[in-house]
Write an enzyme that holds these catalytic residues in place. Structure first.
Site, PDB file in Angstrom:
ATOM      1  NE  ARG A 258      -3.623  -2.497   2.093  1.00  0.00           N
ATOM      2  CZ  ARG A 258      -4.630  -2.853   2.876  1.00  0.00           C
ATOM      3  NH1 ARG A 258      -5.013  -2.055   3.858  1.00  0.00           N
ATOM      4  NH2 ARG A 258      -5.257  -3.986   2.686  1.00  0.00           N
ATOM      5  NE  ARG A 273      -1.693   4.943   8.791  1.00  0.00           N
ATOM      6  CZ  ARG A 273      -2.969   4.631   8.544  1.00  0.00           C
ATOM      7  NH1 ARG A 273      -3.330   4.250   7.341  1.00  0.00           N
ATOM      8  NH2 ARG A 273      -3.870   4.722   9.486  1.00  0.00           N
ATOM      9  CD  GLU A 345      -9.236  -1.672   9.975  1.00  0.00           C
ATOM     10  OE1 GLU A 345      -9.661  -0.503   9.919  1.00  0.00           O
ATOM     11  OE2 GLU A 345      -9.004  -2.362   8.968  1.00  0.00           O
ATOM     12  CB  SER A 348     -11.438  -4.871   8.033  1.00  0.00           C
ATOM     13  OG  SER A 348     -12.490  -4.185   7.393  1.00  0.00           O
ATOM     14  NE  ARG A 385      -2.468  -1.485  11.462  1.00  0.00           N
ATOM     15  CZ  ARG A 385      -3.413  -0.675  10.988  1.00  0.00           C
ATOM     16  NH1 ARG A 385      -4.663  -0.808  11.376  1.00  0.00           N
ATOM     17  NH2 ARG A 385      -3.103   0.263  10.123  1.00  0.00           N
TER      18      ARG A 385
END
Length: 421
Positions: A258, A273, A345, A348, A385
């Site tokens: 990403r 991140r 988070e 998801s 993460r």
RNA sequence: GGUAGCGUGUCCGAGCGGCCUAAGGAGCACGCCUCGAAAGCGUGUGAGCGUGAAAGCGUUCCGUGGGUUCAAAUCCCACCGCUACCGCCA
């Protein structure tokens, strides 16, 4: 893409969904108009083609002296057909454009509103009160020789890292546990390509509003996927699946990429991140009527994994405005991160109903043998993460970290990660 | 990367400008036959879009995209994939 029939029969439902997302309800009316003009164009072109076909056959049977006149007429007809087909192509393109621009119709259960309007469904576990010196995940990871951000930056730049030693082991253990849980629940493990063609990227709706999140290899016209959801969706593109024995379920293990454009200054420390991480992602193809039930199933599996990691977490029902373009409903599991005193988070899971399947033309046969659009769902089973939450929640005052019991078999029985410095 | 050959329906496979509304076979479904089955015989057998209450009718689809032609599975071009050989290589 949303169901055109729904838009024709019940445009108000589509408009209401647009409003809930904070999108333009007039897009629904533009879609209806484009639909009507396409149908007119198709009818006109079909009629002309039929005429040309019949007429063309008569030329073949005609006598030599009759031919020249027939050929003249044939040429004129061909020009008319050509024109009608151009109009048809244009109308089709306009319909597709108007169709694709509309995000999935949100579930009536989805809370309306924006990012802050989520509904907390439940809390599991108590945020642990840590005593003594409390270290963040990066300090812990560096102490354990598990995370090396500096060399990540040296080799690849900001937001890159090396997982090393017990850090690498921890990730392997977590992902392996995820795969074994997926296997136990009837998922087929999958290691997909992470470079995909534009149409594969497009199908999942990943080249829309968030196209700048995606890495592109311009020289080869390929994209690096941000999640294995992309190849697992494209896997069955243009197929008619057999769902008579129940859903088809995959667990994809892949690296994810990403760009994190627009997140400058956010989460710059550590591996919360990053540009590249690993993930085990669940992906299900189901009949539309089974989608809600499957969504609960995916959520339950995520919760099971978080439980096995012995992490305190909460489950939120994401609001309409914060859903991805493909999702009708989304649940996030957020784990407590002690040094941030916040829930972050970790998983998801989205119910994309028939939206993605319609874009990718993925169908199944109903009881009558008729092809129908399938529904797709996805959910996170473990990612890099998670290491953040595991290290911070299970740290001890001396900088060591207790390994959750469920991971120990995957780490040669290791119970505690000890600092190397 | 180079050269050659090949890509047709669920599968095999024929077709190489108009009669393709795609032969033939296999598979599958239903029916007949049978105590039951096999064999045999008969019938049917895809997807999309449009139209219609439905049956049906029209149209598109022979790897993908262009082109030639009144007309393309069939001719031409490009691309993709597969196979074989050659080259290079972890």
């Amino acid at each position: 893409m949303i169901d055109l029939r729904l838009v024709r029969d019940n445009p108000d439902a589509a408009r209401a969904s647009q409003l809930a997302r904070g999108a333009d309800p007039a897009a629904v009316d533009r879609l209806l108009a484009a639909d009507a003009s396409r149908r007119a164009a198709v009818a006109a072109a079909d009629e002309l083609r039929a005429e040309q076909k019949t007429f063309g056959r008569s030329i073949g049977k005609a006598s030599p002296e009759d031919r020249p006149a027939l050929l003249t007429r044939g040429k004129a007809l061909a020009a008319e057909v050509d024109e009608a087909e151009s109009a048809e192509t244009v109308a089709q393109a306009e319909l597709t454009a108007a169709h694709k621009i509309i995000d999935n119709v949100v579930s009536t259960d989805t809370p309306p509103g924006g990012e802050q309007d989520y509904v907390v469904l439940k809390h599991v576990g108590e945020p642990k009160v840590l005593t003594g010196k409390v270290r963040d995940h990066l300090e812990l990871g560096e102490g354990l020789g598990a995370i090396d951000m500096e060399r990540g930056a040296k080799v690849s730049g900001a937001r890159f890292y090396f997982l090393k030693g017990v850090g690498a082991q921890l990730q392997f253990a977590m992902l392996n546990l995820a795969i074994s849980r997926a296997l136990a629940n009837g998922f087929t493990p999958m290691i997909p390509p992470v470079l995909v063609k534009p149409e594969s990227m497009e199908g999942g709706g990943f080249l829309g509003a968030h196209a700048d999140e995606v890495y592109k290899l311009a020289n080869d016209d390929l994209y690096l996927v941000g999640t294995s959801e992309v190849p697992m969706l494209a896997y069955h593109a243009d197929e008619i699946l057999d769902l008579s024995a129940g859903p088809i379920r995959y667990a994809g293990w892949s690296s994810c990429f990403r760009r994190e454009a627009g997140s400058y200054g956010k989460d710059t420390k550590g591996i919360i991140r990053v540009h590249q991480f690993d993930k085990v992602e669940m992906f299900s193809y189901v009949r539309p009527e089974e989608a809600d039930q499957e969504h609960q199933r995916l959520l339950a599996m995520e919760e099971e994994m978080l439980g096995l990691m012995e992490l305190p977490y909460r489950v939120i029902d994401t609001a309409a405005g914060d859903l991805g373009s493909s999702a009708a409903r989304k649940f996030d599991c957020e784990a407590w991160v002690p040094t941030q005193e916040a829930y972050r988070e970790l998983t998801s899971t989205s119910n994309c109903t028939t939206y993605q399947a319609r874009r990718m033309n993925i169908r199944y046969r109903d009881e009558n043998g008729k092809p129908q659009m399938a529904a797709t769902l996805n959910g996170t089973l473990a990612t890099t993460r998670w290491i953040v939450a595991i290290l911070e929640n299970h740290q001890q005052p001396d900088g060591s970290v207790v390994v959750p019991a469920a991971l120990r078999p995957f780490m040669g029985g290791l119970e505690v990660l000890e600092p190397t410095r």
